[in-house]
Scaffold this motif. Structure first.
Motif, short mmCIF file in Angstrom:
data_model
loop_
_atom_site.label_atom_id
_atom_site.label_comp_id
_atom_site.label_asym_id
_atom_site.label_seq_id
_atom_site.Cartn_x
_atom_site.Cartn_y
_atom_site.Cartn_z
N ASP A 135 44.41 12.64 21.67
CA ASP A 135 43.49 11.55 21.72
C ASP A 135 42.93 11.45 23.10
N SER A 136 41.80 10.69 23.12
CA SER A 136 41.05 10.61 24.35
C SER A 136 41.66 9.84 25.59
N LYS A 137 42.80 9.07 25.38
CA LYS A 137 43.49 8.57 26.49
C LYS A 137 44.34 9.66 26.95
N THR A 138 45.04 10.24 25.93
CA THR A 138 45.97 11.56 26.64
C THR A 138 44.84 12.59 27.53
N ALA A 139 43.88 12.72 26.97
CA ALA A 139 43.20 13.82 27.45
C ALA A 139 42.63 13.35 28.71
N ALA A 140 42.19 12.10 28.90
CA ALA A 140 41.71 11.53 30.37
C ALA A 140 43.01 11.57 31.30
N PHE A 141 44.21 11.25 30.76
CA PHE A 141 45.20 11.07 31.72
C PHE A 141 45.70 12.50 32.17
N ALA A 142 45.56 13.82 31.07
CA ALA A 142 45.97 14.78 31.65
C ALA A 142 44.92 15.65 32.61
N ALA A 143 43.87 15.18 32.36
CA ALA A 143 42.66 15.64 33.03
C ALA A 143 42.80 15.25 34.59
N ARG A 144 43.11 13.91 34.54
CA ARG A 144 43.15 13.38 35.94
C ARG A 144 44.22 14.10 36.73
#
Ligand SMILES: [Zn+2]
Length: 302
Positions: A135-144
């Motif tokens: 999901d977008s929350k996980t994607a944002a977290f992992a990218a950061r």
């Protein structure tokens, strides 16, 4: 993708058969060498050199990609020197390493250097959203938290265990109060890296061993003639691969911890561009326990 652009008749369209096979690692003229052991041995380099002399079968180039060229042993590097100095006219060698200074100067001086750009946080995030089901929350977290490293971002995003391990590792940074707690944290780090490496490697190891045993049994030869040596060799290789994993795990754990100190510095300089948003309060409290100089020396150590 760079290799694909060279073998593709349209300079890397991304859709033709050549491009597709290069990208999936099955192109007949493109060899990708990805070492699993601690170092790249001279023997392995000699095999690559022998194959690099073959003429390309479909495109204009034969391409050899060595990942982790910083892991070439001295003898392996020496074996490679003459070849990369006077390569076959149809062969290109790609040596990949984290930074230029990781590669020995004799190799470096015989190569052209290409600096690849680190992808931005947004493009890593987009990549995760298109290529994984997170999901977008996980994607944002992992990218950061992966700081531009796509492979690591994908691993963190899709691996629940990696996320909880990361949390444990970061918690260690906040447990450091005195020498005693530092030692405890260090041994905890090492244990975690070891457990992780063993769980990752043990399944593969026993599968390989079984395959080898089956192969010998299939020929009707007993394991005593030659087979036991082959098994010993395999076990040695597997041990080297596990040690490599332990070091890689430690390396990434320390990088994770370094992001905490980075965030402390960022916070102290009045910005809120921190990586560990989930630990914002803890990061803000940490300087109370640390002097700025101690933070800096902590960063340097990593
Ligand atoms: Zn193409």
């Amino acid at each position: 993708a760079f290799a694909a652009a060279l073998v593709c008749s349209q300079s890397g369209c991304g859709t033709c058969r050549d491009c597709q096979t290069v990208l999936t690692g099955t192109h007949i003229d493109v060899e990708r060498f990805n070492p699993t052991g601690l170092s790249i041995k001279a023997e392995e380099v000699r095999e690559l050199i022998a194959r690099s002399a073959w003429s390309p079968s479909v495109g204009p180039w034969r391409i050899v990609i060595i990942e982790d060229a910083d892991r070439l042993t001295e003898t392996a590097a020496n074996a490679l020197l003459k070849t990369i100095e006077e390569p076959e006219t149809h062969t290109l060698w790609f040596l990949c390493a984290p930074t230029l200074s990781d590669v020995s100067i004799t190799i470096r001086s015989r190569c052209r250097h290409l600096q690849l750009r680190t992808p931005s946080k947004t493009s890593v995030e987009e990549f995760l959203l298109t290529n994984t089901s997170v999901d977008s929350k996980t994607a944002a977290f992992a990218a950061r938290v992966s700081q531009g490293h796509i492979g690591r971002a994908r691993f963190i995003a899709t691996n629940q265990e990696a996320q909880s391990r990361r949390k444990d590792v970061l918690a260690l940074a906040f447990s450091l109060k005195d020498i005693d707690s530092c030692f405890k944290a260090a041994s905890r780090l090492l244990d975690t890296a070891q457990e992780q490496a063993e769980s990752e490697n043990s399944e593969r190891d026993s599968k390989q061993l079984k395959q080898l045993q089956d192969a010998y049994q299939g020929t009707g030869r007993s394991l005593i003639s030659g087979g036991s040596k082959a098994i010993k060799d395999l076990e040695k290789e597997q041990k080297s691969a596990t040690t490599r994993s332990i070091r890689d795990n430690l390396d990434s754990a320390l990088l994770d911890i370094a992001t905490i100190y980075r965030d402390v510095l960022v916070t102290q300089s009045g910005s809120d561009e921190i990586l560990n948003i989930d630990l914002k309060a803890e990061v803000a409290d940490l300087p109370a326990q640390l002097l700025l100089s101690a933070v800096l020396s902590g960063l340097k150590r990593y």
